[in-house]
Design a protein around this motif. Structure first.
Motif, PDB file in Angstrom:
ATOM      1  N   ASP A   2       0.863  -1.178   0.000  1.00  0.00           N
ATOM      2  CA  ASP A   2       0.000   0.000   0.000  1.00  0.00           C
ATOM      3  C   ASP A   2       0.905   1.235   0.000  1.00  0.00           C
ATOM      4  OD1 ASP A   2      -2.148   1.699   0.165  1.00  0.00           O
ATOM      5  OD2 ASP A   2      -2.446   1.432   2.320  1.00  0.00           O
ATOM      6  N   SER A   3       1.214   1.712  -1.195  1.00  0.00           N
ATOM      7  CA  SER A   3       2.221   2.768  -1.350  1.00  0.00           C
ATOM      8  C   SER A   3       1.810   3.728  -2.455  1.00  0.00           C
ATOM      9  CB  SER A   3       3.580   2.141  -1.685  1.00  0.00           C
ATOM     10  OG  SER A   3       4.530   3.117  -2.026  1.00  0.00           O
ATOM     11  N   ASP A   4       2.175   4.989  -2.270  1.00  0.00           N
ATOM     12  CA  ASP A   4       1.919   5.986  -3.311  1.00  0.00           C
ATOM     13  C   ASP A   4       2.861   5.825  -4.499  1.00  0.00           C
ATOM     14  OD1 ASP A   4      -0.083   7.144  -1.798  1.00  0.00           O
ATOM     15  OD2 ASP A   4       1.287   8.555  -0.827  1.00  0.00           O
ATOM     16  N   LYS A   5       4.052   5.270  -4.236  1.00  0.00           N
ATOM     17  CA  LYS A   5       5.050   5.096  -5.298  1.00  0.00           C
ATOM     18  C   LYS A   5       5.918   3.891  -4.981  1.00  0.00           C
ATOM     19  CE  LYS A   5       7.448   6.319  -8.969  1.00  0.00           C
ATOM     20  NZ  LYS A   5       6.867   6.228 -10.329  1.00  0.00           N
ATOM     21  N   LEU A   6       5.768   2.827  -5.780  1.00  0.00           N
ATOM     22  CA  LEU A   6       6.527   1.600  -5.559  1.00  0.00           C
ATOM     23  C   LEU A   6       7.960   1.738  -6.068  1.00  0.00           C
ATOM     24  CD1 LEU A   6       3.891  -1.059  -6.652  1.00  0.00           C
ATOM     25  CD2 LEU A   6       4.533  -0.447  -4.321  1.00  0.00           C
ATOM     26  N   ASP A   7       8.833   0.901  -5.508  1.00  0.00           N
ATOM     27  CA  ASP A   7      10.234   0.885  -5.923  1.00  0.00           C
ATOM     28  C   ASP A   7      10.562  -0.268  -6.871  1.00  0.00           C
ATOM     29  OD1 ASP A   7      10.940   3.151  -4.439  1.00  0.00           O
ATOM     30  OD2 ASP A   7      11.187   1.974  -2.609  1.00  0.00           O
ATOM     31  N   GLY A   8       9.528  -0.948  -7.366  1.00  0.00           N
ATOM     32  CA  GLY A   8       9.776  -2.003  -8.332  1.00  0.00           C
ATOM     33  C   GLY A   8       8.876  -3.203  -8.150  1.00  0.00           C
ATOM     34  N   ILE A   9       9.075  -4.182  -9.028  1.00  0.00           N
ATOM     35  CA  ILE A   9       8.370  -5.462  -8.988  1.00  0.00           C
ATOM     36  C   ILE A   9       9.426  -6.553  -8.998  1.00  0.00           C
ATOM     37  CG2 ILE A   9       6.648  -6.945 -10.101  1.00  0.00           C
ATOM     38  CD1 ILE A   9       5.647  -4.477 -11.603  1.00  0.00           C
ATOM     39  N   LYS A  10       9.332  -7.507  -8.073  1.00  0.00           N
ATOM     40  CA  LYS A  10      10.362  -8.528  -7.958  1.00  0.00           C
ATOM     41  C   LYS A  10       9.767  -9.941  -7.969  1.00  0.00           C
ATOM     42  CE  LYS A  10      14.025  -5.866  -7.332  1.00  0.00           C
ATOM     43  NZ  LYS A  10      15.195  -5.888  -8.235  1.00  0.00           N
ATOM     44  N   LYS A  11      10.435 -10.832  -8.695  1.00  0.00           N
ATOM     45  CA  LYS A  11      10.127 -12.258  -8.562  1.00  0.00           C
ATOM     46  C   LYS A  11      10.569 -12.700  -7.177  1.00  0.00           C
ATOM     47  CE  LYS A  11      12.518 -13.499 -12.131  1.00  0.00           C
ATOM     48  NZ  LYS A  11      13.164 -14.385 -13.142  1.00  0.00           N
ATOM     49  N   ALA A  12       9.800 -13.576  -6.567  1.00  0.00           N
ATOM     50  CA  ALA A  12      10.114 -13.965  -5.192  1.00  0.00           C
ATOM     51  C   ALA A  12       9.638 -15.385  -4.935  1.00  0.00           C
ATOM     52  CB  ALA A  12       9.436 -13.009  -4.204  1.00  0.00           C
ATOM     53  N   ARG A  13      10.141 -15.935  -3.851  1.00  0.00           N
ATOM     54  CA  ARG A  13       9.579 -17.183  -3.344  1.00  0.00           C
ATOM     55  C   ARG A  13       8.674 -16.863  -2.163  1.00  0.00           C
ATOM     56  NH1 ARG A  13      11.992 -18.966   1.394  1.00  0.00           N
ATOM     57  NH2 ARG A  13      14.018 -18.051   1.900  1.00  0.00           N
ATOM     58  N   MET A  14       7.816 -17.780  -1.851  1.00  0.00           N
ATOM     59  CA  MET A  14       6.903 -17.631  -0.729  1.00  0.00           C
ATOM     60  C   MET A  14       7.666 -17.710   0.587  1.00  0.00           C
ATOM     61  SD  MET A  14       3.811 -20.276   0.006  1.00  0.00           S
ATOM     62  CE  MET A  14       3.693 -20.965   1.649  1.00  0.00           C
ATOM     63  N   ALA A  15       7.496 -16.733   1.447  1.00  0.00           N
ATOM     64  CA  ALA A  15       8.170 -16.748   2.744  1.00  0.00           C
ATOM     65  C   ALA A  15       7.615 -17.875   3.615  1.00  0.00           C
ATOM     66  CB  ALA A  15       7.976 -15.413   3.453  1.00  0.00           C
ATOM     67  N   LYS A  16       8.484 -18.492   4.379  1.00  0.00           N
ATOM     68  CA  LYS A  16       8.046 -19.488   5.344  1.00  0.00           C
ATOM     69  C   LYS A  16       7.442 -18.747   6.540  1.00  0.00           C
ATOM     70  CE  LYS A  16      11.467 -23.034   4.146  1.00  0.00           C
ATOM     71  NZ  LYS A  16      12.128 -22.297   3.045  1.00  0.00           N
ATOM     72  N   GLY A  17       6.239 -19.110   6.878  1.00  0.00           N
ATOM     73  CA  GLY A  17       5.555 -18.445   7.973  1.00  0.00           C
ATOM     74  C   GLY A  17       4.178 -19.027   8.173  1.00  0.00           C
ATOM     75  N   LYS A  18       3.462 -18.514   9.151  1.00  0.00           N
ATOM     76  CA  LYS A  18       2.121 -19.018   9.433  1.00  0.00           C
ATOM     77  C   LYS A  18       1.330 -17.956  10.193  1.00  0.00           C
ATOM     78  CE  LYS A  18       3.266 -21.186  13.858  1.00  0.00           C
ATOM     79  NZ  LYS A  18       3.195 -22.424  14.669  1.00  0.00           N
ATOM     80  N   TRP A  19       0.028 -18.123  10.158  1.00  0.00           N
ATOM     81  CA  TRP A  19      -0.850 -17.289  10.955  1.00  0.00           C
ATOM     82  C   TRP A  19      -0.982 -17.901  12.338  1.00  0.00           C
ATOM     83  CZ3 TRP A  19      -2.825 -12.560   9.964  1.00  0.00           C
ATOM     84  CH2 TRP A  19      -2.697 -12.089   8.658  1.00  0.00           C
TER      85      TRP A  19
END
Length: 256
Positions: A173-190
């Motif tokens: 949620d940003s007025d101006k992004l710094d780019g678009i990156k390929k990524a892997r899914m972070a390991k984590g949980k709710w």
């Protein structure tokens, strides 16, 4: 060379009246002929749920600005199934889902109805993308999100996607992004919490709450890292969830 416009199916899990789906339509309509099939209410958190215990209904809402809108009482996956197998005269060339109000990074991909719709499109052999904005504001600003949508969809139209792969795109949620990156899914949980309360008749109820825990906050190649650094993340996801390393482990066997 054919001049036929590609058919783009748009759906979501926030319902047909959500701001996000209308912003998505506005972003993609320059790329082809757009059809919208979405539910009459929110189905957030429905993942890949389908309706089996009641009949599905479709309401034709007509054409607005060259976009045909249909409303259903079904889940996001129901919407895509109905569109592909019944409602549309031809199979869509692309399925785009969202723009979701709220993040679907990391483990949220397993719960998201937005990604359920994209996954269903992928299972039917259609290049599919789910888009999410990291804001739950019903009147969020989608200006930067629409730029990301156009960039990612344009790339998919140009280069395609491997069979069985769909994209999970999350946008800060940003007025101006710094780019678009390929990524892997972070390991984590709710880490769930249930808020206990009591209804007017004295009966207990439990309301799901909680917060996300990133289990690898130092990693710099994950969706969570890029989102926290003002960049949109694009995670390729695969339909085949087989763990091949375990499958091919010769020490693992079963006997009857």
């Amino acid at each position: 060379m054919s001049n036929k416009k590609p058919v783009i199916l748009v759906s979501n899990d926030d319902g047909i009246n959500a701001k996000g789906i209308n912003e998505l339509v506005d972003a993609v309509k320059e790329f082809g002929k757009v059809f919208v099939v979405s539910a009459d209410k929110s189905f957030s958190g429905m993942s890949h749920a389908i309706t089996v215990n009641e009949p599905l209904k479709i309401k034709d809402l007509g054409v607005r600005d060259d976009v045909h809108y249909y409303q259903t009482n079904g889940t996001p996956v129901d919407c895509v199934k109905l569109a592909i197998h019944y409602q549309l005269a031809e199979k869509p060339d692309y399925v785009v889902s969202g723009i979701n109000h709220g993040t679907n990074s990391s483990a949220s991909v397993h719960y998201s109805g937005t990604l359920g719709a994209a996954r269903e499109g992928c299972m039917n052999g259609i290049p599919s993308i789910g888009f999410s904005l990291c804001s739950y504001d019903a009147d969020a600003d989608f200006s930067e999100s629409k730029r990301v949508v156009k960039s990612v969809l344009s790339s998919v139209i140009k280069t395609g996607l491997p069979k069985g792969t769909y994209l999970n795109v999350n946008i800060p949620d940003s007025d101006k992004l710094d780019g678009i990156k390929k990524a892997r899914m972070a390991k984590g949980k709710w880490e769930e919490e249930f808020v206990e309360g009591q209804d007017p008749r004295g009966r207990k109820y439990y309301w799901l709450s909680g917060q996300f825990k990133n289990e690898e906050p130092e990693a710099k190649d994950t969706d969570e890292f890029f989102l926290n650094n003002n960049m949109a993340s694009v995670v390729p996801c695969h339909i085949d969830v087989t763990d091949y390393s375990t499958l091919n482990n010769t020490n693992l066997f079963y006997e009857l």
